[in-house]
Design an enzyme around this catalytic site. Structure first.
Site, PDB file in Angstrom:
ATOM      1  N   CYS A  85      -2.164  -2.708   7.591  1.00 55.98           N
ATOM      2  CA  CYS A  85      -2.041  -3.632   6.456  1.00 55.98           C
ATOM      3  C   CYS A  85      -0.758  -4.454   6.471  1.00 55.98           C
ATOM      4  O   CYS A  85      -0.768  -5.614   6.061  1.00 55.98           O
ATOM      5  CB  CYS A  85      -2.239  -2.867   5.153  1.00 55.98           C
ATOM      6  N   LYS A 123      -6.881  -5.194  -2.960  1.00 60.73           N
ATOM      7  CA  LYS A 123      -7.670  -5.756  -1.856  1.00 60.73           C
ATOM      8  C   LYS A 123      -8.637  -4.709  -1.318  1.00 60.73           C
ATOM      9  O   LYS A 123      -8.424  -3.512  -1.508  1.00 60.73           O
ATOM     10  CB  LYS A 123      -6.725  -6.232  -0.744  1.00 60.73           C
ATOM     11  N   ASP A 169      -4.543  -0.938  -1.692  1.00 61.91           N
ATOM     12  CA  ASP A 169      -5.854  -0.826  -1.073  1.00 61.91           C
ATOM     13  C   ASP A 169      -6.759  -0.264  -2.184  1.00 61.91           C
ATOM     14  O   ASP A 169      -6.401   0.723  -2.834  1.00 61.91           O
ATOM     15  CB  ASP A 169      -5.728   0.165   0.099  1.00 61.91           C
ATOM     16  N   HIS A 183     -17.530   2.421   0.261  1.00 66.68           N
ATOM     17  CA  HIS A 183     -17.061   1.204   0.938  1.00 66.68           C
ATOM     18  C   HIS A 183     -17.461   1.203   2.424  1.00 66.68           C
ATOM     19  O   HIS A 183     -17.474   2.258   3.074  1.00 66.68           O
ATOM     20  CB  HIS A 183     -15.533   1.098   0.809  1.00 66.68           C
ATOM     21  N   ASP A 193       0.796  -1.243   0.000  1.00 66.12           N
ATOM     22  CA  ASP A 193       0.000   0.000   0.000  1.00 66.12           C
ATOM     23  C   ASP A 193       0.827   1.292   0.000  1.00 66.12           C
ATOM     24  O   ASP A 193       0.530   2.221   0.759  1.00 66.12           O
ATOM     25  CB  ASP A 193      -0.966   0.005   1.206  1.00 66.12           C
TER      26      ASP A 193
HETATM   27  C1  VGL Z   1      -4.861   0.713   5.647  1.00 66.03           C
HETATM   28  C2  VGL Z   1      -6.473   1.575   7.026  1.00 66.03           C
HETATM   29  C3  VGL Z   1      -7.426   1.428   6.045  1.00 66.03           C
HETATM   30  C4  VGL Z   1      -3.430   0.330   5.448  1.00 66.03           C
HETATM   31  C5  VGL Z   1      -5.810   0.541   4.651  1.00 66.03           C
HETATM   32  O1  VGL Z   1      -2.968   0.266   4.294  1.00 66.03           O
HETATM   33  O2  VGL Z   1      -2.729   0.104   6.473  1.00 66.03           O
HETATM   34  N1  VGL Z   1      -5.211   1.216   6.825  1.00 66.03           N
HETATM   35  N2  VGL Z   1      -7.086   0.910   4.856  1.00 66.03           N
HETATM   36 ZN    ZN Z   2      -8.540   0.835   3.268  1.00 70.37          ZN
END
Ligand code: VGL
Ligand code: ZN
Length: 209
Positions: free
Chosen positions: A153, A108, A48, A54, A10
């Site tokens: 993540c 994801k 992400d 969402h 991410d």
């Molecule tokens: C993430 C919060 C929501 C991350 C993704 O990449 O850590 N954190 N979506």
């Molecule tokens: Zn997210």
């Protein structure tokens, strides 16, 4: 190290300073991640990748605010600002991320009603992303993780990697954390208990030539 794979989690604009869900100093890791990536023959990226509206977005829960916890069908869910909406600039990888030899991008969190911090298993703890099968079919066993955010993540991906039978090492200086109410310390405790190794980039063996 032929069976090693670097998983870059991410590294997206919305997680950078100024982004919709900014991770403090998230941009600092980009040059290091590029250098690390060059040492690995096998590299997988994650993104992400949420549809608009969402279920993890506070904006879809009337009266709720970002960083509160809600109860969804599968259990507790932290509510986030809208972020990483499919096809937007915020969901794009950081412009300076340079890993041209990366072989797979796993997206994801694309099911509207299910979040997915983990690159293996969504938040309902049932729906697989396919990453485990991909890595197994390619014979990749030793996973090295970096990216954003350490305590969400990256940690969930490392924990699920262990649960799926992979070796997992988190490269601490190539990650940055959100750290929401002690989440970072909790993540490191859980990772240690699950046998996730914690390393510094300087300690890694040269993975390729
Ligand atoms: C993430 C919060 C929501 C991350 C993704 O990449 O850590 N954190 N979506
Ligand atoms: Zn997210």
């Amino acid at each position: 190290m032929r069976d090693a794979c670097l998983i870059v989690v991410d590294v997206q604009n919305d997680f950078m300073p100024g982004g919709a869900l900014a991770v403090a100093r998230g941009d600092e890791i980009v040059p290091l991640v590029n250098r690390l990536g060059a040492r690995f023959e096998n590299v997988v990226l994650t993104q992400d990748w949420h549809p608009a509206g969402h279920a993890s977005f506070a904006s879809v829960h009337p009266g709720r605010k970002p960083f509160e916890t809600a109860t969804l069908a599968y259990g507790p869910q932290v509510l986030w600002p809208d972020h990483c909406v499919q096809g937007t600039r915020g969901a794009a990888l950081h412009d300076a991320l340079s890993l041209p030899h990366a072989q797979l991008v796993v997206r994801k969190g694309h099911h509207r009603e299910i979040d997915s911090y983990s690159a293996f298993l969504e938040a309902d703890r049932r729906t697989a992303t396919g990453l485990g099968g991909y890595l197994r079919e390619r014979g990749l066993k030793a996973l090295y993780l970096c990216g954003l955010a350490t305590d969400f993540c990256v940690a969930w991906t490392a924990l699920d990697a262990r649960a799926a039978g992979f070796e997992a090492t988190v490269i601490e200086d190539a990650c940055r954390a959100i750290d929401l109410e002690g989440s970072l310390a909790k993540a490191w405790r859980e990772m240690a208990a699950a046998g996730v190794q914690r390393a510094a980039s300087a300690d890694l063996p040269a993975a390729r030539g």
